[in-house]
Motif scaffolding. Structure first.
Motif, short mmCIF file in Angstrom:
data_model
loop_
_atom_site.label_atom_id
_atom_site.label_comp_id
_atom_site.label_asym_id
_atom_site.label_seq_id
_atom_site.Cartn_x
_atom_site.Cartn_y
_atom_site.Cartn_z
N LEU A 154 1.58 0.03 -4.66
CA LEU A 154 3.00 -0.80 -5.36
C LEU A 154 3.33 -1.89 -5.74
CD1 LEU A 154 4.79 -0.20 -6.64
CD2 LEU A 154 6.16 0.17 -4.93
N ASN A 155 2.70 -2.76 -7.27
CA ASN A 155 2.93 -3.72 -7.08
C ASN A 155 4.16 -4.34 -7.86
OD1 ASN A 155 0.58 -4.79 -6.17
ND2 ASN A 155 -0.35 -4.13 -7.89
N VAL A 156 4.83 -5.68 -7.78
CA VAL A 156 5.83 -6.13 -8.81
C VAL A 156 5.94 -7.38 -8.59
CG1 VAL A 156 7.31 -3.70 -8.27
CG2 VAL A 156 7.44 -6.24 -5.71
N GLY A 157 6.51 -8.12 -9.81
CA GLY A 157 6.93 -9.56 -9.95
C GLY A 157 7.85 -9.63 -10.72
N SER A 158 8.33 -11.15 -10.87
CA SER A 158 9.32 -11.47 -11.82
C SER A 158 8.44 -12.87 -12.44
CB SER A 158 10.69 -11.68 -11.70
OG SER A 158 11.03 -10.51 -11.15
N PRO B 293 1.04 -1.04 -0.40
CA PRO B 293 0.24 0.06 -0.13
C PRO B 293 0.64 1.41 -0.12
CG PRO B 293 -0.26 -1.09 1.89
CD PRO B 293 1.28 -1.74 1.49
N LEU B 294 0.84 2.52 -0.88
CA LEU B 294 1.33 3.51 -0.75
C LEU B 294 0.37 4.43 0.01
CD1 LEU B 294 1.26 4.43 -5.07
CD2 LEU B 294 3.08 3.33 -2.90
N LYS B 295 0.98 4.15 1.19
CA LYS B 295 0.25 5.75 2.23
C LYS B 295 1.06 6.48 2.89
CE LYS B 295 0.62 1.95 5.80
NZ LYS B 295 -0.78 0.81 6.89
N ALA C 201 7.54 1.99 -1.28
CA ALA C 201 6.10 2.89 -1.44
C ALA C 201 5.82 3.84 -0.01
CB ALA C 201 5.04 1.79 -0.91
N LEU C 202 6.64 4.26 0.98
CA LEU C 202 6.43 5.10 2.20
C LEU C 202 6.77 5.86 1.81
CD1 LEU C 202 5.44 6.34 5.18
CD2 LEU C 202 7.73 4.68 5.71
N GLN C 203 8.21 6.10 0.88
CA GLN C 203 8.48 7.40 0.27
C GLN C 203 8.07 8.03 -0.43
OE1 GLN C 203 12.59 6.08 -1.39
NE2 GLN C 203 13.72 7.26 0.33
N ILE C 204 6.39 7.18 -1.51
CA ILE C 204 6.30 7.72 -2.53
C ILE C 204 4.85 7.99 -1.88
CG2 ILE C 204 4.27 6.53 -4.53
CD1 ILE C 204 6.69 4.31 -5.21
#
Length: 371
Positions: free
Chosen positions: A136-140, A125-127, A158-161
């Motif tokens: 924010l979602n990431v994968g490979s 979560p972006l908060k 995410a905290l920075q964003i």
């Protein structure tokens, strides 16, 4: 261990520098996502911004597989998924491993194309504080789980964003306040200078009519007085547009006062009480203003019906008159710039705009906006 810590600090520093470069959300988030994937070795990522009503927007994406990219990323821009559902239900507060990606499963089931081995993703979560902005979602490819160190890094990013999104939101709010202040200053200047000059001109022309006995001169002064009065009315309407009197008391008060200024009787029905964000309130004001002006100019009626209905997470504004109307075909373009402006303003906030009109049966405009 020390090298890993230094590497993480370097990543956070580089991302912080990117986030402080401007206020354009899409470009900033795209660059941050690209940098995050580059330094972590992950391949795919995307960011959803989610509003208070639960509506989401794919704001940034990087290296999405063909199955999720087809038709201009349509599989990512509609429908539901597990991470957004959890977010909206308040069950997603920290970086989390998602067992499987529902959007990938749906793409496979529908045969939308190659998934490039992507099956799972982490979601964060972006908060900032208690205020949430999205995910924010990431994968490979073939990566089914993220370890604690990876999740901790993603949570820090995410905290920075989230902090940057808060900063941008506050900056935009400050700009709106500055714009309102400037509008108010301009409205005061117009009222104190041009408005007074036009009023004086109208009085002077009236005095000229009374002082002369020459018919041609009387007609000339009468023409000047009519022009001055018309310009004065236009100026008053312009001042209203710049600084709507009564908006500080709410949208209903402002629209009723504006209708009275136009010489319209406003019949009001209000259901539900709610404090609206300033952007939505001003949008409703501009739409109502245009609708009232159209009624005054074109309907042939001296009254208008105003209905405002607030329920859960949306507000509905309905304006109706019983005037001459016009033949409207919803399959064709809207017939005037004013109506197009109403529609554009509504859709810019994720709302819906509807108009119904028939010759001799009046016109009804309905706007619904989520918040």
């Amino acid at each position: 261990m020390k090298e890993n810590h230094l590497s993480e600090l370097k990543i956070l520093k580089e991302i912080a520098e990117l986030l402080n470069q401007g206020t354009d959300l899409q470009s900033i988030l795209s660059e941050v996502l690209k940098k995050l994937l580059s330094v972590t070795g992950l391949q795919t990522g995307w960011i959803f911004l989610i509003d208070h009503a639960g509506g989401f927007e794919l704001t940034a994406r990087e290296n999405l597989p063909p199955a999720l990219s087809e038709r201009n990323y349509a599989p990512m821009c509609s429908g539901d998924c597990w991470c957004i559902n959890k977010y909206n239900k308040g069950r997603l507060d920290k970086a989390t491993n998602i067992i499987e990606c529902k959007r990938i499963e749906d793409a496979i089931e529908k045969g939308l194309g190659d998934t490039c081995g992507l099956t799972h993703h982490a979601t964060v979560p972006l908060k900032v504080g208690n205020e949430k902005f999205g995910l924010l979602n990431v994968g490979s490819p073939y990566k089914t789980r993220f370890n604690h160190e990876e999740l901790a890094l993603l949570e820090s990013v995410a905290l920075q964003i989230g902090s940057a999104l808060k900063r941008i939101t506050l900056t935009q709010r400050e700009q709106e306040i500055a714009l309102t202040t400037e509008r108010n200053r301009l409205a005061r200047d117009l009222h104190d200078s041009v408005n007074q000059l036009l009023f004086s001109l109208s009085l002077t022309a009236r005095g000229g009519i009374e002082m002369t006995k020459d018919t041609d001169v009387k007609e000339t002064f009468g023409y000047i007085q009519d022009l001055a009065q018309e310009a004065l009315n236009e100026m008053r309407a312009l001042i209203w547009q710049l600084r709507p009197k009564g908006l500080e008391k709410g949208i209903v008060s402002a629209l009723c006062s504006y209708g009275e200024m136009l010489g319209l009787k406003v019949n009001v029905v209000v259901n539900g009480v709610i404090h609206l964000p300033s952007t939505i309130e001003e949008t409703l004001w501009r739409i109502g203003q245009e609708a009232f002006a159209n009624c005054k100019k074109h309907s042939g009626e001296s009254s208008v019906h105003l209905s405002i209905h607030a329920v859960e997470n949306r507000i509905s504004l309905k304006i109706k008159d019983s005037g001459c109307g016009f033949q409207y075909d919803e399959k064709k373009e809207l017939p005037s710039l004013g109506l197009k402006s109403m529609k554009d303003r509504t859709e810019a906030l994720g709302g819906s705009f509807q108009i119904q009109s028939e010759t001799d049966k009046g016109t009804k405009i309905q706007v619904t906006i989520p918040f």
